[in-house]
Design a protein around this motif. Sequence first.
Motif, mmCIF file in Angstrom:
data_model
loop_
_atom_site.group_PDB
_atom_site.id
_atom_site.type_symbol
_atom_site.label_atom_id
_atom_site.label_comp_id
_atom_site.label_asym_id
_atom_site.label_seq_id
_atom_site.Cartn_x
_atom_site.Cartn_y
_atom_site.Cartn_z
ATOM 1 N N ILE A 97 0.848 -1.201 0.000
ATOM 2 C CA ILE A 97 0.000 0.000 0.000
ATOM 3 C C ILE A 97 0.876 1.241 0.000
ATOM 4 O O ILE A 97 0.626 2.208 -0.731
ATOM 5 N N GLY A 98 1.934 1.210 0.826
ATOM 6 C CA GLY A 98 2.844 2.350 0.877
ATOM 7 C C GLY A 98 3.574 2.566 -0.426
ATOM 8 O O GLY A 98 3.740 3.703 -0.887
ATOM 9 N N PHE A 99 3.985 1.468 -1.077
ATOM 10 C CA PHE A 99 4.721 1.588 -2.334
ATOM 11 C C PHE A 99 3.844 2.165 -3.444
ATOM 12 O O PHE A 99 4.282 3.004 -4.230
ATOM 13 N N TYR A 100 2.592 1.683 -3.512
ATOM 14 C CA TYR A 100 1.694 2.113 -4.578
ATOM 15 C C TYR A 100 0.810 3.298 -4.179
ATOM 16 O O TYR A 100 -0.139 3.617 -4.879
ATOM 17 N N ASN A 101 1.150 3.948 -3.088
ATOM 18 C CA ASN A 101 0.310 5.027 -2.566
ATOM 19 C C ASN A 101 0.075 6.132 -3.595
ATOM 20 O O ASN A 101 -1.033 6.651 -3.734
ATOM 21 N N GLY A 136 -5.795 -7.410 -7.246
ATOM 22 C CA GLY A 136 -6.291 -8.123 -8.416
ATOM 23 C C GLY A 136 -5.304 -8.274 -9.550
ATOM 24 O O GLY A 136 -5.674 -8.713 -10.640
ATOM 25 N N LYS A 137 -4.022 -7.948 -9.317
ATOM 26 C CA LYS A 137 -3.019 -8.078 -10.374
ATOM 27 C C LYS A 137 -1.854 -8.932 -9.895
ATOM 28 O O LYS A 137 -1.337 -8.733 -8.790
ATOM 29 N N ALA A 138 -1.439 -9.887 -10.744
ATOM 30 C CA ALA A 138 -0.280 -10.723 -10.416
ATOM 31 C C ALA A 138 0.955 -9.847 -10.279
ATOM 32 O O ALA A 138 1.195 -8.945 -11.092
ATOM 33 N N VAL A 152 6.429 -10.405 -12.091
ATOM 34 C CA VAL A 152 5.603 -10.972 -13.150
ATOM 35 C C VAL A 152 5.585 -10.027 -14.351
ATOM 36 O O VAL A 152 5.563 -10.462 -15.503
ATOM 37 N N THR A 153 5.583 -8.731 -14.090
ATOM 38 C CA THR A 153 5.566 -7.719 -15.141
ATOM 39 C C THR A 153 6.748 -6.776 -14.962
ATOM 40 O O THR A 153 7.387 -6.721 -13.900
ATOM 41 N N GLN A 154 7.017 -5.994 -15.991
ATOM 42 C CA GLN A 154 8.147 -5.066 -15.952
ATOM 43 C C GLN A 154 7.942 -3.987 -14.885
ATOM 44 O O GLN A 154 8.893 -3.579 -14.218
ATOM 45 N N GLU A 155 6.696 -3.561 -14.708
ATOM 46 C CA GLU A 155 6.426 -2.506 -13.733
ATOM 47 C C GLU A 155 6.603 -2.980 -12.290
ATOM 48 O O GLU A 155 6.661 -2.165 -11.372
ATOM 49 N N ALA A 156 6.703 -4.308 -12.099
ATOM 50 C CA ALA A 156 6.887 -4.848 -10.749
ATOM 51 C C ALA A 156 8.357 -5.089 -10.411
ATOM 52 O O ALA A 156 8.659 -5.633 -9.339
ATOM 53 N N GLU A 157 9.268 -4.666 -11.256
ATOM 54 C CA GLU A 157 10.692 -4.930 -11.027
ATOM 55 C C GLU A 157 11.204 -4.237 -9.766
ATOM 56 O O GLU A 157 11.939 -4.833 -8.973
ATOM 57 N N ILE A 158 10.805 -3.000 -9.569
ATOM 58 C CA ILE A 158 11.262 -2.270 -8.379
ATOM 59 C C ILE A 158 10.678 -2.899 -7.119
ATOM 60 O O ILE A 158 11.352 -3.021 -6.090
ATOM 61 N N VAL A 159 9.404 -3.318 -7.209
ATOM 62 C CA VAL A 159 8.766 -3.981 -6.073
ATOM 63 C C VAL A 159 9.546 -5.234 -5.698
ATOM 64 O O VAL A 159 9.788 -5.509 -4.511
ATOM 65 N N ALA A 160 9.945 -6.013 -6.709
ATOM 66 C CA ALA A 160 10.684 -7.255 -6.461
ATOM 67 C C ALA A 160 12.009 -6.968 -5.758
ATOM 68 O O ALA A 160 12.405 -7.688 -4.827
#
Length: 338
Positions: A97-101, A136-138, A152-160
Amino acid sequence: MALAVCLVITLAVSAAHCGSHTLLYHITIVSAPTTGVPQYSIIMYVDGVQYGRYNSDIRQAETSIPSLRELSKHIEKQTQYVQEYEMSQRHKLKFLIGFYNNTKSDRDTHIYQSRLACELHDDGTIGGYQEIAFDGKALLIFDKENVTYVPVTQEAEIVAQLWNKHYDSTNTKLYMENDCIEHLKLYLPYISTDLERKVPPNVKVSNSESESGTKLHCRVYGFYPRDVEVKWIKNGRDEIHSEEAAQILPNPDGTYQIRVSVGVTPEGGATYSCHIDHSSLEKPLVVKFEPNNGRYLYIIISVIVTLLLLLLPFALGLCIYRKRKTKGIYFNIKISLY
Protein backbone atom coordinates in the motif's frame (compact mmCIF):
# COMPACT_ATOMS: atom_id res chain seq x y z
CA MET A 1 -16.47 2.14 -1.90
CA ALA A 2 -17.99 -1.22 -2.70
CA LEU A 3 -15.36 -3.92 -2.78
CA ALA A 4 -15.17 -6.31 -5.70
CA VAL A 5 -12.72 -8.99 -4.65
CA CYS A 6 -11.14 -9.97 -7.95
CA LEU A 7 -9.12 -13.09 -7.36
CA VAL A 8 -6.34 -13.12 -9.89
CA ILE A 9 -4.94 -16.16 -8.12
CA THR A 10 -7.60 -18.76 -8.76
CA LEU A 11 -8.76 -21.11 -6.04
CA ALA A 12 -8.85 -23.97 -8.50
CA VAL A 13 -5.92 -26.34 -8.27
CA SER A 14 -4.54 -28.25 -11.20
CA ALA A 15 -4.83 -32.00 -10.96
CA ALA A 16 -1.75 -33.60 -9.47
CA HIS A 17 0.42 -35.86 -11.58
CA CYS A 18 -0.06 -39.56 -11.05
CA GLY A 19 1.57 -40.54 -7.77
CA SER A 20 2.37 -36.97 -6.70
CA HIS A 21 0.63 -34.83 -4.09
CA THR A 22 0.28 -31.10 -3.42
CA LEU A 23 -0.50 -29.09 -0.28
CA LEU A 24 -1.64 -25.56 -1.05
CA TYR A 25 -2.40 -22.52 1.10
CA HIS A 26 -4.48 -19.71 -0.37
CA ILE A 27 -4.11 -16.52 1.69
CA THR A 28 -6.19 -13.33 1.36
CA ILE A 29 -5.92 -10.12 3.37
CA VAL A 30 -8.27 -7.14 2.95
CA SER A 31 -7.04 -3.79 4.27
CA ALA A 32 -10.42 -2.60 5.60
CA PRO A 33 -13.53 -4.29 7.03
CA THR A 34 -15.87 -5.38 4.25
CA THR A 35 -19.29 -6.94 4.58
CA GLY A 36 -19.20 -10.68 3.97
CA VAL A 37 -15.40 -10.83 3.51
CA PRO A 38 -13.05 -11.75 6.41
CA GLN A 39 -10.08 -9.39 6.64
CA TYR A 40 -7.72 -12.35 6.88
CA SER A 41 -8.35 -15.85 5.58
CA ILE A 42 -6.45 -19.01 4.68
CA ILE A 43 -7.94 -21.91 2.74
CA MET A 44 -6.01 -25.17 2.62
CA TYR A 45 -6.11 -27.84 -0.10
CA VAL A 46 -4.59 -31.29 -0.59
CA ASP A 47 -4.57 -32.42 -4.23
CA GLY A 48 -7.27 -29.87 -5.05
CA VAL A 49 -9.57 -30.94 -2.20
CA GLN A 50 -10.28 -28.33 0.46
CA TYR A 51 -9.50 -29.81 3.87
CA GLY A 52 -9.26 -26.78 6.16
CA ARG A 53 -9.66 -23.06 6.70
CA TYR A 54 -8.91 -20.22 9.06
CA ASN A 55 -10.13 -16.63 9.02
CA SER A 56 -10.27 -13.58 11.27
CA ASP A 57 -13.97 -14.16 11.97
CA ILE A 58 -13.75 -17.68 13.43
CA ARG A 59 -10.20 -17.21 14.86
CA GLN A 60 -9.36 -20.92 14.79
CA ALA A 61 -8.26 -23.52 12.27
CA GLU A 62 -11.06 -25.82 11.14
CA THR A 63 -11.07 -28.97 9.03
CA SER A 64 -13.85 -29.95 6.65
CA ILE A 65 -12.75 -33.61 6.62
CA PRO A 66 -14.01 -35.59 9.65
CA SER A 67 -11.03 -37.99 9.75
CA LEU A 68 -8.61 -35.08 10.31
CA ARG A 69 -10.38 -34.11 13.54
CA GLU A 70 -8.35 -36.82 15.24
CA LEU A 71 -5.37 -34.45 14.86
CA SER A 72 -6.80 -32.02 17.42
CA LYS A 73 -3.43 -31.06 18.95
CA HIS A 74 -1.94 -30.46 15.53
CA ILE A 75 -4.91 -28.27 14.57
CA GLU A 76 -4.44 -26.23 17.76
CA LYS A 77 -0.79 -25.64 16.86
CA GLN A 78 -1.82 -24.61 13.36
CA THR A 79 -4.23 -22.08 14.87
CA GLN A 80 -1.36 -20.51 16.83
CA TYR A 81 0.88 -20.52 13.78
CA VAL A 82 -1.57 -18.84 11.41
CA GLN A 83 -2.37 -16.19 14.01
CA GLU A 84 1.33 -15.33 14.23
CA TYR A 85 1.66 -15.57 10.45
CA GLU A 86 -1.14 -13.03 10.08
CA MET A 87 1.08 -10.27 11.50
CA SER A 88 3.81 -10.79 8.90
CA GLN A 89 1.29 -10.94 6.05
CA ARG A 90 -0.38 -7.71 7.18
CA HIS A 91 3.04 -6.07 7.19
CA LYS A 92 3.49 -7.09 3.55
CA LEU A 93 0.10 -5.61 2.67
CA LYS A 94 1.08 -2.30 4.33
CA PHE A 95 4.37 -2.35 2.42
CA LEU A 96 2.56 -2.68 -0.92
CA ILE A 97 0.00 0.00 0.00
CA GLY A 98 2.84 2.35 0.88
CA PHE A 99 4.72 1.59 -2.33
CA TYR A 100 1.69 2.11 -4.58
CA ASN A 101 0.31 5.03 -2.57
CA ASN A 102 0.98 7.60 -5.31
CA THR A 103 -0.67 5.59 -8.08
CA LYS A 104 -3.48 3.93 -6.13
CA SER A 105 -4.59 6.73 -3.80
CA ASP A 106 -8.11 6.60 -5.26
CA ARG A 107 -8.73 3.24 -3.58
CA ASP A 108 -9.73 2.97 0.06
CA THR A 109 -9.60 -0.85 0.20
CA HIS A 110 -6.68 -3.02 -0.90
CA ILE A 111 -6.29 -6.78 -1.27
CA TYR A 112 -3.17 -8.91 -0.80
CA GLN A 113 -3.21 -12.51 -2.00
CA SER A 114 -0.67 -15.30 -1.84
CA ARG A 115 -0.79 -18.87 -3.07
CA LEU A 116 1.92 -21.06 -1.55
CA ALA A 117 2.30 -24.78 -2.25
CA CYS A 118 4.64 -27.69 -1.73
CA GLU A 119 4.76 -30.78 -3.93
CA LEU A 120 5.75 -34.34 -3.12
CA HIS A 121 6.48 -36.32 -6.29
CA ASP A 122 6.21 -40.08 -6.76
CA ASP A 123 10.00 -40.41 -7.04
CA GLY A 124 10.49 -38.78 -3.63
CA THR A 125 11.62 -35.42 -4.94
CA ILE A 126 9.94 -32.27 -3.70
CA GLY A 127 8.96 -28.97 -5.26
CA GLY A 128 6.99 -25.86 -4.50
CA TYR A 129 5.94 -22.44 -5.63
CA GLN A 130 4.46 -19.16 -4.40
CA GLU A 131 2.53 -16.48 -6.30
CA ILE A 132 1.68 -13.03 -4.93
CA ALA A 133 -0.97 -10.60 -6.18
CA PHE A 134 -2.04 -7.11 -5.13
CA ASP A 135 -5.37 -5.46 -5.89
CA GLY A 136 -6.29 -8.12 -8.42
CA LYS A 137 -3.02 -8.08 -10.37
CA ALA A 138 -0.28 -10.72 -10.42
CA LEU A 139 2.86 -9.22 -8.92
CA LEU A 140 5.62 -11.64 -7.84
CA ILE A 141 6.60 -15.31 -8.23
CA PHE A 142 8.98 -17.13 -5.92
CA ASP A 143 11.99 -18.71 -7.66
CA LYS A 144 12.78 -21.59 -5.30
CA GLU A 145 15.99 -22.62 -7.06
CA ASN A 146 17.54 -19.17 -6.78
CA VAL A 147 15.74 -18.33 -3.52
CA THR A 148 14.41 -14.99 -4.74
CA TYR A 149 11.18 -13.29 -5.81
CA VAL A 150 10.93 -12.31 -9.47
CA PRO A 151 8.50 -9.79 -11.01
CA VAL A 152 5.60 -10.97 -13.15
CA THR A 153 5.57 -7.72 -15.14
CA GLN A 154 8.15 -5.07 -15.95
CA GLU A 155 6.43 -2.51 -13.73
CA ALA A 156 6.89 -4.85 -10.75
CA GLU A 157 10.69 -4.93 -11.03
CA ILE A 158 11.26 -2.27 -8.38
CA VAL A 159 8.77 -3.98 -6.07
CA ALA A 160 10.68 -7.26 -6.46
CA GLN A 161 13.98 -5.57 -5.57
CA LEU A 162 12.54 -3.98 -2.43
CA TRP A 163 10.69 -7.17 -1.51
CA ASN A 164 13.86 -9.24 -1.64
CA LYS A 165 15.62 -6.59 0.45
CA HIS A 166 12.94 -6.39 3.17
CA TYR A 167 11.85 -10.05 3.40
CA ASP A 168 14.04 -13.11 3.85
CA SER A 169 13.08 -15.50 1.07
CA THR A 170 15.12 -18.27 2.69
CA ASN A 171 12.27 -18.81 5.17
CA THR A 172 9.87 -19.48 2.29
CA LYS A 173 12.16 -22.13 0.82
CA LEU A 174 12.68 -23.78 4.21
CA TYR A 175 8.95 -23.92 4.87
CA MET A 176 8.19 -25.43 1.46
CA GLU A 177 10.83 -28.13 1.80
CA ASN A 178 10.31 -29.00 5.47
CA ASP A 179 7.16 -28.04 7.43
CA CYS A 180 4.86 -28.06 4.40
CA ILE A 181 6.05 -31.48 3.23
CA GLU A 182 5.78 -32.91 6.76
CA HIS A 183 2.20 -31.66 7.03
CA LEU A 184 1.37 -33.17 3.65
CA LYS A 185 2.74 -36.57 4.72
CA LEU A 186 0.76 -36.30 7.97
CA TYR A 187 -2.55 -35.57 6.22
CA LEU A 188 -2.42 -38.08 3.37
CA PRO A 189 -3.19 -41.27 5.37
CA TYR A 190 -6.22 -39.58 6.94
CA ILE A 191 -7.73 -38.13 3.78
CA SER A 192 -6.85 -40.81 1.21
CA THR A 193 -10.46 -42.07 1.30
CA ASP A 194 -11.78 -38.55 0.70
CA LEU A 195 -9.37 -38.04 -2.18
CA GLU A 196 -10.78 -41.16 -3.85
CA ARG A 197 -14.41 -40.24 -3.08
CA LYS A 198 -16.46 -39.30 -6.14
CA VAL A 199 -20.02 -37.97 -6.15
CA PRO A 200 -21.67 -37.25 -9.54
CA PRO A 201 -23.31 -33.87 -10.07
CA ASN A 202 -26.98 -32.97 -10.26
CA VAL A 203 -27.90 -30.53 -13.02
CA LYS A 204 -30.73 -28.07 -13.52
CA VAL A 205 -31.05 -25.74 -16.50
CA SER A 206 -33.34 -22.72 -16.64
CA ASN A 207 -33.73 -19.32 -18.26
CA SER A 208 -34.62 -15.79 -17.25
CA GLU A 209 -35.85 -12.75 -19.18
CA SER A 210 -34.87 -9.12 -18.63
CA GLU A 211 -34.64 -5.86 -20.55
CA SER A 212 -31.11 -6.82 -21.63
CA GLY A 213 -32.28 -10.09 -23.17
CA THR A 214 -32.43 -13.82 -22.43
CA LYS A 215 -30.09 -15.64 -20.07
CA LEU A 216 -29.56 -19.36 -19.77
CA HIS A 217 -28.51 -20.81 -16.42
CA CYS A 218 -26.87 -24.16 -15.73
CA ARG A 219 -26.77 -25.03 -12.04
CA VAL A 220 -24.52 -27.98 -11.20
CA TYR A 221 -24.60 -29.10 -7.58
CA GLY A 222 -23.87 -31.91 -5.13
CA PHE A 223 -20.63 -33.04 -6.82
CA TYR A 224 -17.28 -34.13 -5.36
CA PRO A 225 -14.35 -33.58 -5.73
CA ARG A 226 -14.24 -29.87 -6.40
CA ASP A 227 -12.80 -29.63 -9.93
CA VAL A 228 -15.45 -29.47 -12.64
CA GLU A 229 -15.86 -28.02 -16.14
CA VAL A 230 -19.22 -26.50 -17.08
CA LYS A 231 -19.96 -24.80 -20.40
CA TRP A 232 -22.85 -23.91 -22.70
CA ILE A 233 -22.85 -25.21 -26.29
CA LYS A 234 -24.97 -23.87 -29.16
CA ASN A 235 -26.15 -26.21 -31.93
CA GLY A 236 -23.98 -29.00 -30.55
CA ARG A 237 -20.65 -27.45 -31.54
CA ASP A 238 -20.24 -23.73 -30.69
CA GLU A 239 -19.20 -22.84 -27.15
CA ILE A 240 -20.88 -19.78 -25.65
CA HIS A 241 -18.51 -17.91 -23.37
CA SER A 242 -19.90 -16.41 -20.20
CA GLU A 243 -19.21 -12.79 -19.32
CA GLU A 244 -19.71 -13.63 -15.63
CA ALA A 245 -17.01 -15.29 -13.54
CA ALA A 246 -18.50 -18.51 -12.18
CA GLN A 247 -17.33 -19.59 -8.73
CA ILE A 248 -17.30 -23.10 -7.28
CA LEU A 249 -18.92 -22.86 -3.86
CA PRO A 250 -18.94 -25.41 -1.00
CA ASN A 251 -22.11 -27.04 0.34
CA PRO A 252 -22.67 -27.86 4.04
CA ASP A 253 -22.40 -31.60 3.28
CA GLY A 254 -18.89 -31.24 1.81
CA THR A 255 -19.96 -31.30 -1.85
CA TYR A 256 -19.77 -28.35 -4.23
CA GLN A 257 -21.96 -26.29 -6.53
CA ILE A 258 -21.54 -23.88 -9.43
CA ARG A 259 -23.82 -21.90 -11.73
CA VAL A 260 -22.78 -20.88 -15.23
CA SER A 261 -24.95 -18.27 -17.00
CA VAL A 262 -24.75 -16.98 -20.56
CA GLY A 263 -26.64 -14.35 -22.52
CA VAL A 264 -28.21 -15.50 -25.80
CA THR A 265 -30.24 -14.07 -28.64
CA PRO A 266 -33.05 -16.56 -29.45
CA GLU A 267 -32.85 -17.89 -33.00
CA GLY A 268 -35.30 -20.13 -34.83
CA GLY A 269 -34.09 -23.72 -34.82
CA ALA A 270 -31.12 -23.04 -32.53
CA THR A 271 -30.44 -25.54 -29.72
CA TYR A 272 -28.63 -24.97 -26.44
CA SER A 273 -27.15 -27.52 -24.07
CA CYS A 274 -25.09 -27.49 -20.88
CA HIS A 275 -22.01 -29.74 -20.90
CA ILE A 276 -20.54 -30.98 -17.62
CA ASP A 277 -17.23 -32.81 -17.27
CA HIS A 278 -16.38 -34.26 -13.85
CA SER A 279 -14.13 -37.04 -12.59
CA SER A 280 -17.18 -38.97 -11.31
CA LEU A 281 -18.59 -39.26 -14.84
CA GLU A 282 -17.55 -41.86 -17.41
CA LYS A 283 -18.27 -39.33 -20.14
CA PRO A 284 -19.33 -35.65 -20.17
CA LEU A 285 -22.95 -35.08 -19.19
CA VAL A 286 -25.08 -33.14 -21.68
CA VAL A 287 -28.33 -31.51 -20.54
CA LYS A 288 -30.41 -29.81 -23.23
CA PHE A 289 -32.31 -26.62 -22.56
CA GLU A 290 -35.98 -27.00 -23.37
CA PRO A 291 -37.95 -23.71 -23.67
CA ASN A 292 -40.55 -23.42 -20.94
CA ASN A 293 -43.62 -23.78 -23.16
CA GLY A 294 -45.84 -24.04 -20.11
CA ARG A 295 -44.83 -20.54 -19.15
CA TYR A 296 -45.96 -19.14 -22.47
CA LEU A 297 -49.20 -21.15 -22.32
CA TYR A 298 -49.87 -19.61 -18.93
CA ILE A 299 -49.37 -16.14 -20.42
CA ILE A 300 -51.76 -16.90 -23.29
CA ILE A 301 -54.43 -18.21 -20.91
CA SER A 302 -54.02 -15.13 -18.72
CA VAL A 303 -54.55 -12.84 -21.72
CA ILE A 304 -57.66 -14.76 -22.81
CA VAL A 305 -59.17 -14.61 -19.30
CA THR A 306 -58.49 -10.87 -19.13
CA LEU A 307 -60.19 -10.29 -22.47
CA LEU A 308 -63.19 -12.36 -21.37
CA LEU A 309 -63.52 -10.33 -18.19
CA LEU A 310 -63.41 -7.11 -20.21
CA LEU A 311 -66.04 -8.40 -22.66
CA LEU A 312 -68.35 -9.82 -19.99
CA PRO A 313 -70.13 -6.51 -19.09
CA PHE A 314 -70.71 -5.81 -22.79
CA ALA A 315 -72.13 -9.34 -23.33
CA LEU A 316 -74.45 -9.02 -20.33
CA GLY A 317 -75.68 -5.63 -21.48
CA LEU A 318 -76.38 -6.94 -24.96
CA CYS A 319 -78.25 -9.92 -23.53
CA ILE A 320 -80.44 -7.70 -21.32
CA TYR A 321 -81.13 -5.35 -24.22
CA ARG A 322 -82.26 -8.21 -26.44
CA LYS A 323 -84.54 -9.61 -23.74
CA ARG A 324 -86.20 -6.25 -23.21
CA LYS A 325 -86.67 -5.72 -26.94
CA THR A 326 -88.17 -9.19 -27.36
CA LYS A 327 -90.57 -8.62 -24.42
CA GLY A 328 -91.73 -5.32 -25.95
CA ILE A 329 -92.49 -6.91 -29.29
CA TYR A 330 -94.43 -9.77 -27.65
CA PHE A 331 -96.50 -7.28 -25.59
CA ASN A 332 -97.40 -5.23 -28.68
CA ILE A 333 -98.45 -8.34 -30.58
CA LYS A 334 -100.64 -9.48 -27.68
CA ILE A 335 -102.47 -6.12 -27.54
CA SER A 336 -103.12 -6.08 -31.25
CA LEU A 337 -104.93 -9.42 -30.98
CA TYR A 338 -107.60 -7.84 -28.83
